[in-house]
Design a protein around this motif. Structure first.
Motif, short mmCIF file in Angstrom:
data_model
loop_
_atom_site.label_atom_id
_atom_site.label_comp_id
_atom_site.label_asym_id
_atom_site.label_seq_id
_atom_site.Cartn_x
_atom_site.Cartn_y
_atom_site.Cartn_z
N CYS A 152 34.06 38.98 50.64
CA CYS A 152 33.28 39.91 51.24
C CYS A 152 33.11 38.79 52.55
N SER A 153 32.98 39.55 53.85
CA SER A 153 32.68 38.83 55.21
C SER A 153 31.32 39.36 55.75
N SER A 154 30.50 40.28 54.89
CA SER A 154 29.11 40.56 55.51
C SER A 154 28.34 40.77 54.22
N GLU A 155 27.05 40.82 54.25
CA GLU A 155 26.27 41.13 53.16
C GLU A 155 26.34 42.76 52.77
N ALA A 156 26.51 43.44 54.05
CA ALA A 156 26.87 44.96 53.86
C ALA A 156 27.81 45.23 52.88
N GLU A 157 28.97 44.39 53.17
CA GLU A 157 30.05 44.41 52.49
C GLU A 157 29.82 44.13 50.81
N VAL A 158 29.11 43.19 50.57
CA VAL A 158 28.80 42.77 49.44
C VAL A 158 28.03 43.77 48.48
N VAL A 159 26.96 44.57 49.46
CA VAL A 159 26.20 45.80 48.91
C VAL A 159 27.36 46.69 48.38
N GLU A 160 28.27 47.08 49.24
CA GLU A 160 28.96 48.03 48.76
C GLU A 160 29.95 47.83 47.52
N GLU A 161 30.53 46.56 47.60
CA GLU A 161 31.38 46.11 46.64
C GLU A 161 30.52 45.91 45.23
N VAL A 162 29.39 45.70 45.14
CA VAL A 162 28.54 45.52 44.02
C VAL A 162 28.51 47.13 43.62
N ARG A 163 28.31 47.89 44.35
CA ARG A 163 28.18 49.30 44.05
C ARG A 163 29.34 49.90 43.42
N VAL A 164 30.55 49.60 44.00
CA VAL A 164 31.72 49.87 43.55
C VAL A 164 32.05 49.44 42.29
N THR A 165 31.64 47.94 42.23
CA THR A 165 32.14 47.12 40.79
C THR A 165 31.28 47.74 39.81
N VAL A 166 29.99 47.90 40.05
CA VAL A 166 29.07 48.47 38.73
C VAL A 166 29.52 49.73 38.39
N ILE A 167 29.90 50.89 39.71
CA ILE A 167 30.30 52.20 39.06
C ILE A 167 31.66 51.86 38.17
N HIS A 168 32.41 51.01 38.58
CA HIS A 168 33.74 50.92 38.02
C HIS A 168 33.37 50.61 36.50
N GLU A 169 32.86 49.51 36.39
CA GLU A 169 32.50 48.95 34.85
C GLU A 169 31.81 49.82 33.96
N VAL A 170 30.92 50.57 34.79
CA VAL A 170 30.16 51.64 34.01
C VAL A 170 31.08 52.75 33.49
N ALA A 171 32.14 53.15 34.43
CA ALA A 171 33.19 54.33 34.12
C ALA A 171 33.90 53.85 32.79
N GLY B 215 33.68 34.84 36.01
CA GLY B 215 34.31 35.01 34.65
C GLY B 215 35.65 34.05 34.47
N ASP B 216 36.38 34.26 33.54
CA ASP B 216 37.59 33.28 33.55
C ASP B 216 38.63 33.55 34.38
N ASP B 217 38.45 34.56 34.83
CA ASP B 217 39.63 34.97 36.04
C ASP B 217 38.80 34.98 37.49
N PRO B 218 39.20 34.05 38.26
CA PRO B 218 38.47 34.08 39.51
C PRO B 218 38.48 35.05 40.36
N ASP B 219 39.65 35.92 40.20
CA ASP B 219 39.75 37.14 40.95
C ASP B 219 39.16 38.42 40.37
N VAL B 220 38.40 38.30 39.30
CA VAL B 220 37.80 39.77 38.71
C VAL B 220 36.48 39.56 39.02
N TRP B 221 36.04 40.78 39.61
CA TRP B 221 34.79 41.13 40.05
C TRP B 221 33.71 41.59 39.03
N GLY B 222 34.32 42.15 37.96
CA GLY B 222 33.49 42.69 36.85
C GLY B 222 34.14 42.82 35.69
N LEU B 223 33.51 43.16 34.64
CA LEU B 223 34.12 43.05 33.38
C LEU B 223 33.46 43.99 32.31
#
Length: 116
Positions: free
Chosen positions: A81-100, A39-47
């Motif tokens: 992230c430093s592993s694909e497992a971490e990416v999986v978890e962060e995607v999950r958290v980010t999706v839930i955060h934005e849906v919230a 996005g516009d801010d490289p530190d933002v993971w979801g919007l």
């Protein structure tokens, strides 16, 4: 940084959406979930870009309203992230955060709940 191809990342986002309980998923209204490189801010993971369900008074007033949008940003998540497992978890958290946010839950409350 973990290199996750676009198609794999989109599958992770779809998987995270599938984990939302059916009774909540059925309440999601007029919202599109999109994957973008960043996005516009490289530190933002979801919007979340839209009108939360809790603020929809006379929403559209009989007119067609473009969908709200949830963006999940691939490159910032992969870079953080430093592993694909971490990416999986962060995607999950980010999706839930934005849906919230779609349901009207603010960042402060998400922090309290551990989804910040």
């Amino acid at each position: 940084m973990v290199a996750v191809p676009q198609d794999r990342f989109e599958a992770l986002v779809a998987q995270a959406l599938d984990e939302i309980p059916d009774d909540l998923a059925e309440l999601m209204e007029n919202v599109a979930v999109l994957v973008a490189d960043e996005g516009d801010d490289p530190d933002v993971w979801g919007l979340y870009d839209g009108v939360p369900l809790t603020d929809r008074v006379a929403y559209g007033a009989g007119e067609m309203v473009l969908p709200d949008r949830i963006y999940i940003y691939r490159l910032p998540i992969c870079e953080g992230c430093s592993s694909e497992a971490e990416v999986v978890e962060e995607v999950r958290v980010t999706v839930i955060h934005e849906v919230a946010h779609h349901f009207g839950i603010e960042d402060e409350r998400l922090d309290e709940l551990g989804w910040g």
